[in-house]
Enzyme design. Structure first.
Site, PDB file in Angstrom:
ATOM      1  N   LEU A 186     -17.532 -15.264 -47.172  1.00 48.00           N
ATOM      2  CA  LEU A 186     -17.897 -14.087 -47.823  1.00 48.00           C
ATOM      3  C   LEU A 186     -16.813 -13.519 -48.621  1.00 48.00           C
ATOM      4  CD1 LEU A 186     -20.888 -12.626 -45.675  1.00 48.00           C
ATOM      5  CD2 LEU A 186     -21.094 -13.772 -48.086  1.00 48.00           C
ATOM      6  N   GLY A 187     -15.782 -13.293 -47.918  1.00 42.96           N
ATOM      7  CA  GLY A 187     -14.504 -12.726 -48.213  1.00 42.96           C
ATOM      8  C   GLY A 187     -13.395 -13.007 -47.242  1.00 42.96           C
TER       9      GLY A 187
ATOM     10  N   VAL B 101     -14.416 -12.826 -43.790  1.00 45.63           N
ATOM     11  CA  VAL B 101     -15.917 -12.648 -43.268  1.00 45.63           C
ATOM     12  C   VAL B 101     -16.729 -13.793 -43.662  1.00 45.63           C
ATOM     13  CG1 VAL B 101     -17.818 -11.082 -43.663  1.00 45.63           C
ATOM     14  CG2 VAL B 101     -15.354 -10.192 -43.483  1.00 45.63           C
TER      15      VAL B 101
ATOM     16  N   ASP C 106     -11.094   4.554 -47.052  1.00 42.18           N
ATOM     17  CA  ASP C 106     -10.805   3.315 -47.838  1.00 42.18           C
ATOM     18  C   ASP C 106     -12.046   2.962 -48.610  1.00 42.18           C
ATOM     19  OD1 ASP C 106      -9.563   1.117 -48.740  1.00 42.18           O
ATOM     20  OD2 ASP C 106      -9.820  -0.178 -47.123  1.00 42.18           O
TER      21      ASP C 106
END
Length: 380
Positions: free
Chosen positions: A35-36, A43, A150
């Site tokens: 996913l990332g 992830v 963030d």
């Protein structure tokens, strides 16, 4: 509340450290896709083999991640992210020979960054819908004593393709309110202007290194406050509406930010002068008329062209250069429903004028009919 929140989180980290197990990912999860990936780790979308439910597994490299920072993010997400628009951990955490891992709710439709069209943004109705959810999520997090620190499109995950349900995630930088942290400047519009001294310190350090000066500089420390998130939410509103950023960095070196700050100071001075003016006190004009007049007298910088007086007033709340005077995320709720783009405002006015014409016709027809009825009565 602040000290209590930090202490409670520390205790949760201590307890969970005693019960962390070691697992082999293939034995318990069916990996679907990546996913990332970034400096934090990666992830992966996976399905739990026993539960049969999809979840996101967040992997932190053990070589570059302390056990405490891993457990802090996990426990904060598990125990405090109870708002529907905060990504929550699922109670599964473990280690492998090379990673610390925990499971969290999966955003199956990507992140907010993936739907923003460059130099266009997203639909205004969608922007207000997203910001309404984030306002509630961040306000909830603040009420529990934590600041996210963030907020950006890449950390906002989509639960459907229309952004009807979004979740703020990635709590690696989240800290308790009142915590002292080292000021870190980074080139981004989301970086708050109050850390500009850290940029100057960085330049000075580079100069000393070039000159061969061995003298070390003291770190600059700042206090974690909710206003950090307010700033990021203001920049996010602009990004969603325009598909651009208002400036590259929020420092005096940046032309875009400098023009905004000059406009902001002019606005503040003007508001101070008219605060006690009689026509305003008497309420002869509604608040939106006042916004429009201010917009005309002191036009915003060119990068804000096309944005309505209403959203510019919201920016003055969230993007206040002075952190202590910055509005809270909850302020966003007061600006929902009205036009955030000038073209939307023009369309609303056109519809209002058409409705007024139609109402006038109905009143005129009604008046004629009433007159005919009266004439008929007179004849009888």
């Amino acid at each position: 509340m602040t000290a209590a929140a930090a202490q409670e989180l520390d205790e949760l980290c201590f307890l969970s450290a005693q019960s962390m197990s070691s697992l082999k990912v293939p034995e318990h999860f069916q990996v679907v896709k990546l996913l990332g990936e970034g400096s934090y780790g990666k992830v992966i979308l996976a399905v739990h083999k026993k539960r049969g439910t999809p979840m996101a597994l967040k992997f932190f490299p053990r070589q570059s991640t302390s056990l405490y920072s891993f457990l802090r993010e996990y426990n904060l997400s598990l125990s405090y992210c109870t708002h529907p628009s905060l990504t929550r951990a699922l109670g599964i955490f473990f280690s492998t020979p090379t990673y610390y891992v925990f499971a969290q709710q999966a955003g199956l439709y990507g992140d907010l960054y993936s739907v923003i069209v460059s130099e266009v943004g997203v639909d205004e109705e969608c922007v207000q819908r997203v910001m309404s959810q984030l306002s509630g999520a961040v306000t909830h997090l603040h009420s529990l004593g934590f600041v996210h620190r963030d907020i950006k499109p890449e950390n906002i995950f989509l639960c459907d393709s229309s952004c009807r349900w979004v979740k703020l995630g990635d709590f690696g930088l989240a800290r308790a309110i009142g915590t002292s942290v080292r000021a870190v400047w980074y080139e981004s519009p989301f970086c708050t202007p109050e850390v500009e001294p850290a940029k100057e310190a960085e330049k000075e350090m580079e100069r000393r290194q070039r000159d061969g000066t061995e003298e070390e500089m003291e770190d600059i420390w700042v206090t974690v406050e909710p206003c950090i998130d307010s700033w990021a939410l203001g920049v996010l509103v602009y990004c969603l509406l325009t598909g651009c950023f208002p400036w590259e960095e929020s420092t005096s070196d940046d032309r875009g930010y400098r023009r905004y700050k000059e406009w902001f100071i002019c606005e503040a001075e003007k508001e101070e002068k008219v605060r006690d003016v009689e026509w305003r006190a008497e309420g002869d004009n509604d608040s939106y008329t006042i916004m429009e007049e201010n917009h005309r007298v002191n036009p915003p910088p060119s990068q804000f062209q096309g944005l309505s007086p209403l959203v510019m007033t919201l920016f003055k709340e969230l993007l206040h250069p002075e952190p202590r005077q910055r509005g809270s995320p909850e302020e966003i709720l007061s600006y929902l429903g009205g036009p955030w783009l000038m073209e939307t405002e023009r369309e609303e006015r056109r519809k209002a004028e058409e409705a007024e014409k139609e109402a006038r016709k109905i009143r005129e027809v009604g008046g004629v009919e009433e007159e005919l009825v009266r004439d008929g009565r007179a004849e009888r």
